[in-house]
Design an enzyme around this catalytic site. Sequence first.
Site, mmCIF file in Angstrom:
data_model
loop_
_atom_site.group_PDB
_atom_site.id
_atom_site.type_symbol
_atom_site.label_atom_id
_atom_site.label_comp_id
_atom_site.label_asym_id
_atom_site.label_seq_id
_atom_site.Cartn_x
_atom_site.Cartn_y
_atom_site.Cartn_z
ATOM 1 N N CYS A 2 -2.598 19.737 -1.857
ATOM 2 C CA CYS A 2 -1.530 20.467 -1.752
ATOM 3 C C CYS A 2 -1.616 21.425 -0.763
ATOM 4 O O CYS A 2 -2.703 21.869 -0.368
ATOM 5 C CB CYS A 2 -1.243 20.875 -2.912
ATOM 6 S SG CYS A 2 -1.176 19.939 -4.324
ATOM 7 N N ARG A 27 -0.612 18.830 4.725
ATOM 8 C CA ARG A 27 -1.356 18.354 3.593
ATOM 9 C C ARG A 27 -0.643 17.653 2.551
ATOM 10 O O ARG A 27 -1.205 17.245 1.497
ATOM 11 C CB ARG A 27 -1.882 19.883 3.006
ATOM 12 C CG ARG A 27 -2.772 20.613 4.034
ATOM 13 C CD ARG A 27 -2.752 22.065 3.276
ATOM 14 N NE ARG A 27 -3.917 22.064 2.222
ATOM 15 C CZ ARG A 27 -5.241 22.056 2.372
ATOM 16 N NH1 ARG A 27 -5.614 22.097 3.549
ATOM 17 N NH2 ARG A 27 -5.823 21.982 1.236
ATOM 18 N N TRP A 78 1.508 17.513 -3.242
ATOM 19 C CA TRP A 78 1.026 16.301 -2.997
ATOM 20 C C TRP A 78 0.692 15.592 -4.373
ATOM 21 O O TRP A 78 -0.269 16.218 -4.962
ATOM 22 C CB TRP A 78 -0.102 16.158 -1.952
ATOM 23 C CG TRP A 78 -0.784 14.677 -2.021
ATOM 24 C CD1 TRP A 78 -1.866 14.384 -2.633
ATOM 25 C CD2 TRP A 78 -0.329 13.948 -1.045
ATOM 26 N NE1 TRP A 78 -1.891 13.172 -2.423
ATOM 27 C CE2 TRP A 78 -0.856 12.601 -1.386
ATOM 28 C CE3 TRP A 78 0.540 13.629 -0.117
ATOM 29 C CZ2 TRP A 78 -0.969 11.581 -0.696
ATOM 30 C CZ3 TRP A 78 0.828 12.305 0.365
ATOM 31 C CH2 TRP A 78 0.001 11.430 0.203
ATOM 32 N N ASN A 104 -3.809 24.274 -6.291
ATOM 33 C CA ASN A 104 -4.251 22.889 -5.545
ATOM 34 C C ASN A 104 -5.618 22.561 -5.873
ATOM 35 O O ASN A 104 -6.376 23.379 -6.307
ATOM 36 C CB ASN A 104 -4.712 23.617 -3.934
ATOM 37 C CG ASN A 104 -5.223 22.279 -3.223
ATOM 38 O OD1 ASN A 104 -5.228 21.177 -3.446
ATOM 39 N ND2 ASN A 104 -5.794 22.712 -2.091
ATOM 40 N N GLY A 105 -5.743 21.292 -6.477
ATOM 41 C CA GLY A 105 -6.926 20.886 -7.118
ATOM 42 C C GLY A 105 -6.388 20.187 -8.510
ATOM 43 O O GLY A 105 -5.134 19.519 -8.661
ATOM 44 N N GLU A 485 -14.685 -4.446 8.425
ATOM 45 C CA GLU A 485 -13.958 -3.186 8.639
ATOM 46 C C GLU A 485 -14.555 -2.377 9.643
ATOM 47 O O GLU A 485 -13.755 -1.851 10.317
ATOM 48 C CB GLU A 485 -14.328 -2.290 7.240
ATOM 49 C CG GLU A 485 -14.104 -0.754 7.293
ATOM 50 C CD GLU A 485 -12.610 -0.690 7.426
ATOM 51 O OE1 GLU A 485 -11.693 -1.431 7.355
ATOM 52 O OE2 GLU A 485 -12.362 0.522 7.514
ATOM 53 N N LYS A 489 -11.824 -1.163 12.507
ATOM 54 C CA LYS A 489 -11.824 0.465 13.179
ATOM 55 C C LYS A 489 -11.803 0.293 14.494
ATOM 56 O O LYS A 489 -11.319 0.976 15.202
ATOM 57 C CB LYS A 489 -12.966 1.067 12.610
ATOM 58 C CG LYS A 489 -12.990 1.651 11.138
ATOM 59 C CD LYS A 489 -11.695 2.619 10.700
ATOM 60 C CE LYS A 489 -10.544 1.858 10.687
ATOM 61 N NZ LYS A 489 -10.344 1.515 9.125
ATOM 62 N N GLU A 492 -8.784 -1.281 16.451
ATOM 63 C CA GLU A 492 -7.512 -0.649 16.388
ATOM 64 C C GLU A 492 -7.444 0.673 16.943
ATOM 65 O O GLU A 492 -6.323 0.936 17.358
ATOM 66 C CB GLU A 492 -7.107 -0.434 14.852
ATOM 67 C CG GLU A 492 -7.808 0.457 13.981
ATOM 68 C CD GLU A 492 -7.354 0.781 12.520
ATOM 69 O OE1 GLU A 492 -6.229 0.749 12.511
ATOM 70 O OE2 GLU A 492 -8.275 0.914 11.856
ATOM 71 N N HIS A 508 -23.809 -20.756 12.858
ATOM 72 C CA HIS A 508 -22.882 -21.789 12.891
ATOM 73 C C HIS A 508 -21.578 -21.800 13.777
ATOM 74 O O HIS A 508 -20.536 -22.338 13.636
ATOM 75 C CB HIS A 508 -22.204 -21.762 11.384
ATOM 76 C CG HIS A 508 -23.111 -21.957 10.349
ATOM 77 N ND1 HIS A 508 -23.744 -23.213 10.157
ATOM 78 C CD2 HIS A 508 -23.742 -20.907 9.495
ATOM 79 C CE1 HIS A 508 -24.727 -22.927 9.136
ATOM 80 N NE2 HIS A 508 -24.725 -21.493 8.634
ATOM 81 N N LYS A 607 1.390 3.856 10.278
ATOM 82 C CA LYS A 607 0.512 4.492 9.158
ATOM 83 C C LYS A 607 0.931 3.450 7.740
ATOM 84 O O LYS A 607 0.069 3.248 6.940
ATOM 85 C CB LYS A 607 0.657 5.825 8.892
ATOM 86 C CG LYS A 607 -0.196 6.377 7.623
ATOM 87 C CD LYS A 607 -1.899 6.256 8.128
ATOM 88 C CE LYS A 607 -2.643 6.564 6.931
ATOM 89 N NZ LYS A 607 -3.991 5.872 7.262
HETATM 90 C C1 F6R Z 1 -6.847 0.193 9.157
HETATM 91 C C2 F6R Z 1 -5.543 0.416 8.265
HETATM 92 C C3 F6R Z 1 -4.628 -0.418 7.807
HETATM 93 C C4 F6R Z 1 -4.293 -0.328 6.367
HETATM 94 C C5 F6R Z 1 -3.343 -1.480 5.825
HETATM 95 C C6 F6R Z 1 -2.854 -1.200 4.376
HETATM 96 O O1 F6R Z 1 -7.272 1.377 9.475
HETATM 97 O O2 F6R Z 1 -5.147 1.535 7.816
HETATM 98 O O3 F6R Z 1 -5.471 -2.028 7.855
HETATM 99 O O4 F6R Z 1 -5.565 -0.631 5.467
HETATM 100 O O5 F6R Z 1 -2.203 -1.459 6.629
HETATM 101 O O6 F6R Z 1 -2.168 -0.048 4.082
HETATM 102 P P1 F6R Z 1 -2.208 0.525 2.807
HETATM 103 O O7 F6R Z 1 -3.489 0.917 2.365
HETATM 104 O O8 F6R Z 1 -1.625 1.855 3.119
HETATM 105 O O9 F6R Z 1 -1.418 -0.631 1.778
#
Ligand code: F6R
Length: 612
Positions: A2, A27, A78, A104-105, A485, A489, A492, A508, A607
């Site tokens: 928060c 935040r 939050w 906050n915490g 993963e 990273k 993207e 293979h 996001k």
């Molecule tokens: C990659 C990334 C996405 C999310 C995916 C699921 O860095 O952020 O692959 O992991 O869109 O999103 P959530 O976790 O919000 O369901």
Amino acid sequence: MCGIVGYIGKNNALPILMDGLKRLEYRGYDSAGVAVKTDQGVFAVKAVGKIVELEKKITPLTPPLSGGSNLGIAHTRWATHGAPSEVNAHPHCDCQRKIWLAHNGIIENYQELKALLIKKGHKFVSETDTEVVAHLLEDLYDGNLTNTLIKALRLLKGAYGLVIFHAAEPTKLLAAKCGSPLVIGLTEDGTIVASDVSAIIRYTKQVIYLDDNEVAEISGHDFKIYNLQSETVAKQAKTIDWDIEASEKAGFPHFMLKEIFDQPNSLANSLRGRIILSDGKVKLGGLDIVAEKVRAIEKLVIAACGTARHAGLIGEYMIEEYAGLSTEVDYASEFRYRQPVLDKKTALLVISQSGETADTLAAVQEAKGKGLLTLGIVNVVGSSIARATDAGVYNHIGPEISVASTKAFTSQAAILALLTVMLGRQRQMSLVMGERICRELLALPEKMREILKTSEQIKKIAEKYSKFAHFAYLGRKYNQPLAFEGALKLKEISYLHAEGFASGEMKHGPIAMIDGNFPVVMIAPQDSVYEKNYSNMQELKARGAKIIAITTAGNEKIKEAADDVIYIPKTLEMLTPILAAMPLQLFAYHLAALSGRDVDKPRNLAKSVTVE
Ligand code: F6R
């Protein structure tokens, strides 16, 4: 995570508090509130949503605010305990509405304290852990808020950044810190306390950082700092050299880097209060209501998307090996098209940072329609998935702002390890094994700090490889999901071609692509499959591949096969992906930043993916 802000001084507190809240909004902002001491008593107002919603409820030109106020506190929330709502929004107060505080915490022992205070006649109105502090202060109050606070803090367990005032002591603003950040800004006319400098920097660059277990007693521009033994502590002011924009990112150029560096703290927050080491057990409060149903399940299906799904794949290895429970992982987007064979002894576990991913939500609905128990690992409290599942575990890592998920991933994997202990201890896992996993989990934040020290070395490696257009990522067993993963990273945020493979799959087919222009990132900690990975590296080397290896500290021999080596501290095999994820995040970050990419907001991505 928060945002809190407090002010005491010659100026009108309200505009300073509202401006501070807006600066801290990044935040987290599911609700907000402000309380100021006026001539006519304390004026407090709260609202659900962003700060603008709070602003709409405030009319500064009419009483009681028209007389101004020199003391106040504010909070942008939050949610961690209790849904985002007006009653749960801070500031919270005692029964007599005289002691006001923003927090906050997480107060870990709030349930015990709350029960005790209720017995003594205190009336609670919210579901938060925070409110307990206000009633505790009321209970212990001896006419001096500073002494009372020090006494109260000795009884609290958990993490807090607190700002507090008492209507009967209007020349005093108190701040206390343990685990959650607090900074004091010193101006000519007064003092501002906030969760971070972004709320302060417009007014002053002279700041004092509170350390854990310190209490600041502030009156105008005078302040005293005490420890919990009531001794005074001498502190030097520091001068910040960031501008307003950099301050939200704590001086980091991007949120992604800030979030990568936040991981020792965010992981500690995910574990906080959830481990009972002496019993080799975990306490996942959100699963209490379904504990017996969970004990009875015979199969677990995990559904998630992207990075969250990669965490799920690590969970599959953990749960099958240590809890002996059959587990499979699905793309949430495929779950209902695949016609999975499910019976009532199967539970669905979804993993989602945002809690709003449409595909993941659809998987929950599909499973519910079939009568399955549905569980979630979710970061955003009160989100659609958190509400739709029968029970779940929150990540408690604060908002993740950068589109590329980093701190959520390591937290998801850590919570899956906690879940493994819970499932395992309900089944065949021994106390000793439970204790061992828990102990290793608790050691991770410190080990993460070690890895962060290699950021500059990783940047140099990223520079060296910045002209290549294709990358392969390889891993085996626990680190096979990490190969996916790491590649995700990189693709993207850098837009480069990167693919993850199980190490054993290379021969293979994919090895045909490999030559000197196709570098390979090999995740090869010294674990039960290290020798096999080492052989794969030699096969790749023989085909001219350039190899960047991630391995356990002290492994010098790997330099015979790898061109560049990044070391991670030793941990339990099942937890290695939590550590090995960090060099992969840093490598992707530095490579993308060096190429001038819009790291926090990569093209074509959002996001929260709320469409199917
Ligand atoms: C990659 C990334 C996405 C999310 C995916 C699921 O860095 O952020 O692959 O992991 O869109 O999103 P959530 O976790 O919000 O369901």
